[in-house]
Design a protein around this motif. Structure first.
Motif, PDB file in Angstrom:
ATOM      1  N   GLU A   1       0.840  -1.205   0.000  1.00  0.00           N
ATOM      2  CA  GLU A   1       0.000   0.000   0.000  1.00  0.00           C
ATOM      3  C   GLU A   1       0.873   1.253   0.000  1.00  0.00           C
ATOM      4  O   GLU A   1       0.608   2.212  -0.747  1.00  0.00           O
ATOM      5  N   GLU A   2       1.929   1.244   0.809  1.00  0.00           N
ATOM      6  CA  GLU A   2       2.844   2.387   0.860  1.00  0.00           C
ATOM      7  C   GLU A   2       3.619   2.512  -0.451  1.00  0.00           C
ATOM      8  O   GLU A   2       3.832   3.617  -0.964  1.00  0.00           O
ATOM      9  N   GLY A   3       4.021   1.365  -1.007  1.00  0.00           N
ATOM     10  CA  GLY A   3       4.733   1.367  -2.277  1.00  0.00           C
ATOM     11  C   GLY A   3       3.864   1.896  -3.408  1.00  0.00           C
ATOM     12  O   GLY A   3       4.323   2.657  -4.268  1.00  0.00           O
ATOM     13  N   ALA A   4       2.609   1.487  -3.409  1.00  0.00           N
ATOM     14  CA  ALA A   4       1.674   1.961  -4.435  1.00  0.00           C
ATOM     15  C   ALA A   4       1.505   3.474  -4.342  1.00  0.00           C
ATOM     16  O   ALA A   4       1.452   4.174  -5.366  1.00  0.00           O
ATOM     17  N   GLY A   5       1.439   3.985  -3.119  1.00  0.00           N
ATOM     18  CA  GLY A   5       1.312   5.424  -2.922  1.00  0.00           C
ATOM     19  C   GLY A   5       2.525   6.171  -3.448  1.00  0.00           C
ATOM     20  O   GLY A   5       2.397   7.232  -4.075  1.00  0.00           O
ATOM     21  N   LEU A   6       3.714   5.612  -3.215  1.00  0.00           N
ATOM     22  CA  LEU A   6       4.951   6.225  -3.698  1.00  0.00           C
ATOM     23  C   LEU A   6       4.979   6.260  -5.222  1.00  0.00           C
ATOM     24  O   LEU A   6       5.338   7.280  -5.831  1.00  0.00           O
ATOM     25  N   ILE A   7       4.607   5.150  -5.831  1.00  0.00           N
ATOM     26  CA  ILE A   7       4.613   5.082  -7.298  1.00  0.00           C
ATOM     27  C   ILE A   7       3.576   6.026  -7.895  1.00  0.00           C
ATOM     28  O   ILE A   7       3.825   6.704  -8.896  1.00  0.00           O
ATOM     29  N   ARG A   8       2.404   6.098  -7.282  1.00  0.00           N
ATOM     30  CA  ARG A   8       1.367   7.027  -7.782  1.00  0.00           C
ATOM     31  C   ARG A   8       1.868   8.472  -7.720  1.00  0.00           C
ATOM     32  O   ARG A   8       1.604   9.276  -8.616  1.00  0.00           O
ATOM     33  N   ALA A   9       2.602   8.805  -6.653  1.00  0.00           N
ATOM     34  CA  ALA A   9       3.170  10.157  -6.525  1.00  0.00           C
ATOM     35  C   ALA A   9       4.198  10.404  -7.628  1.00  0.00           C
ATOM     36  O   ALA A   9       4.259  11.503  -8.199  1.00  0.00           O
TER      37      ALA A   9
ATOM     38  N   ILE B   1       4.223   8.930 -10.607  1.00  0.00           N
ATOM     39  CA  ILE B   1       3.472   9.043 -11.857  1.00  0.00           C
ATOM     40  C   ILE B   1       2.916  10.454 -12.017  1.00  0.00           C
ATOM     41  O   ILE B   1       2.948  11.040 -13.103  1.00  0.00           O
ATOM     42  N   ALA B   2       2.401  11.015 -10.926  1.00  0.00           N
ATOM     43  CA  ALA B   2       1.789  12.346 -10.965  1.00  0.00           C
ATOM     44  C   ALA B   2       2.804  13.428 -11.337  1.00  0.00           C
ATOM     45  O   ALA B   2       2.433  14.462 -11.909  1.00  0.00           O
ATOM     46  N   LYS B   3       4.082  13.188 -11.038  1.00  0.00           N
ATOM     47  CA  LYS B   3       5.119  14.179 -11.334  1.00  0.00           C
ATOM     48  C   LYS B   3       5.680  14.043 -12.750  1.00  0.00           C
ATOM     49  O   LYS B   3       6.423  14.917 -13.208  1.00  0.00           O
TER      50      LYS B   3
ATOM     51  N   PRO C   1       3.903   9.806 -18.256  1.00  0.00           N
ATOM     52  CA  PRO C   1       4.151   8.507 -17.606  1.00  0.00           C
ATOM     53  C   PRO C   1       3.674   7.337 -18.459  1.00  0.00           C
ATOM     54  O   PRO C   1       2.690   7.456 -19.191  1.00  0.00           O
ATOM     55  N   GLU C   2       4.401   6.226 -18.363  1.00  0.00           N
ATOM     56  CA  GLU C   2       3.968   5.016 -19.071  1.00  0.00           C
ATOM     57  C   GLU C   2       2.783   4.369 -18.366  1.00  0.00           C
ATOM     58  O   GLU C   2       1.966   3.690 -18.989  1.00  0.00           O
ATOM     59  N   LEU C   3       2.706   4.569 -17.048  1.00  0.00           N
ATOM     60  CA  LEU C   3       1.622   3.990 -16.255  1.00  0.00           C
ATOM     61  C   LEU C   3       0.574   5.042 -15.940  1.00  0.00           C
ATOM     62  O   LEU C   3       0.896   6.202 -15.696  1.00  0.00           O
ATOM     63  N   GLN C   4      -0.696   4.619 -15.930  1.00  0.00           N
ATOM     64  CA  GLN C   4      -1.762   5.518 -15.501  1.00  0.00           C
ATOM     65  C   GLN C   4      -2.146   5.272 -14.048  1.00  0.00           C
ATOM     66  O   GLN C   4      -2.758   6.132 -13.409  1.00  0.00           O
TER      67      GLN C   4
END
Length: 236
Positions: free
Chosen positions: A187-195, A197-199, A203-206
């Motif tokens: 869950e923490e890792g997903a949050g880091l990756i989403r942050a 992606i937002a920057k 991004p290749e991932l949505q």
């Protein structure tokens, strides 16, 4: 080639690129050109670079030995879109099975502008010329970490990559996976990756998706080899 699903652990992977003229591609130039025109009509940023496809895979005790050849991305995409007509060829790529410290896995959801928009899988890419070394070897370990960093925005010091390889063979797909573990929960890792992606402006991932068990397998969005991997890993 064996078309069944085969999954095995090996301690070493050796890969080499050997020149080969791909007969199917040479015989289907018009089809390939038309397919590329269709593909790039709504995705103009697709780039027709050079990629490495798998022509042979062999196992010897705890060793997996792969032989690649070089071709164009347009050839590769047309082969896929045509239903893999040349059965002697495979897409063999390295992939980091990203997971949190709690054991749950983190998959990416591919962006709308990518070739596989909406598909769900671990960060990966078909090997290309940047993975090819002067002696003809293909550096799959570097390919794995490069794709992981590029797609997730994670830094190399933020995860641990296992030495062992897990080979998921579902011809014409050969996924060469290594477990990649974060020092935080999924869950923490997903949050880091989403942050991350937002920057990223492109991004290749949505998004990302957390996989905690077989109930999270998505048969519509996940490729068959990944479904097989999760079924295997959650029962071992």
């Amino acid at each position: 080639m064996n078309r069944e699903v085969l999954i095995r652990r090996v301690s070493r992977v050796e890969a080499r690129c050997v020149p080969m003229e791909w007969a199917w591609a040479e015989q289907n130039r018009d089809l390939i050109a038309a397919n590329w025109k269709r593909r790039t009509a709504d995705k103009p940023k697709m780039f027709n670079g050079r990629v490495l496809l798998l022509r042979n895979v062999e196992f010897e005790k705890d060793l997996c030995r792969n032989t690649y050849f070089e071709t164009s991305y347009a050839d590769f995409v047309a082969w896929i879109d045509s239903g893999y007509p040349d059965k002697s060829i495979a897409n063999g790529f390295a992939m980091g099975a990203l997971r949190g410290s709690d054991g749950a896995f983190i998959c990416g959801v591919m962006g709308a502008h990518t070739t596989n928009a909406g598909r769900v899988y671990f960060a990966a890419g078909t090997p290309d010329l940047s993975d090819l070394r002067p002696d003809g070897t293909v550096d799959l370990a570097s390919s794995l970490t490069r794709e992981l960093i590029e797609e997730t925005g994670l830094r190399e010091n933020e995860f641990h990559v296992d030495d062992e390889w897990i080979i998921v063979q579902r011809w014409p797909t050969i996924a060469l996976l290594r477990m990649v573990t974060l020092p935080m929960t999924a869950e923490e890792g997903a949050g880091l990756i989403r942050a991350n992606i937002a920057k990223d402006s492109e991004p290749e991932l949505q998004d990302v998706r957390i996989i905690r068990g077989v109930g999270d397998i998505d048969p519509k969005a996940m490729p068959l080899f990944l479904q097989s991997f999760f079924e295997w890993v959650f029962t071992h």
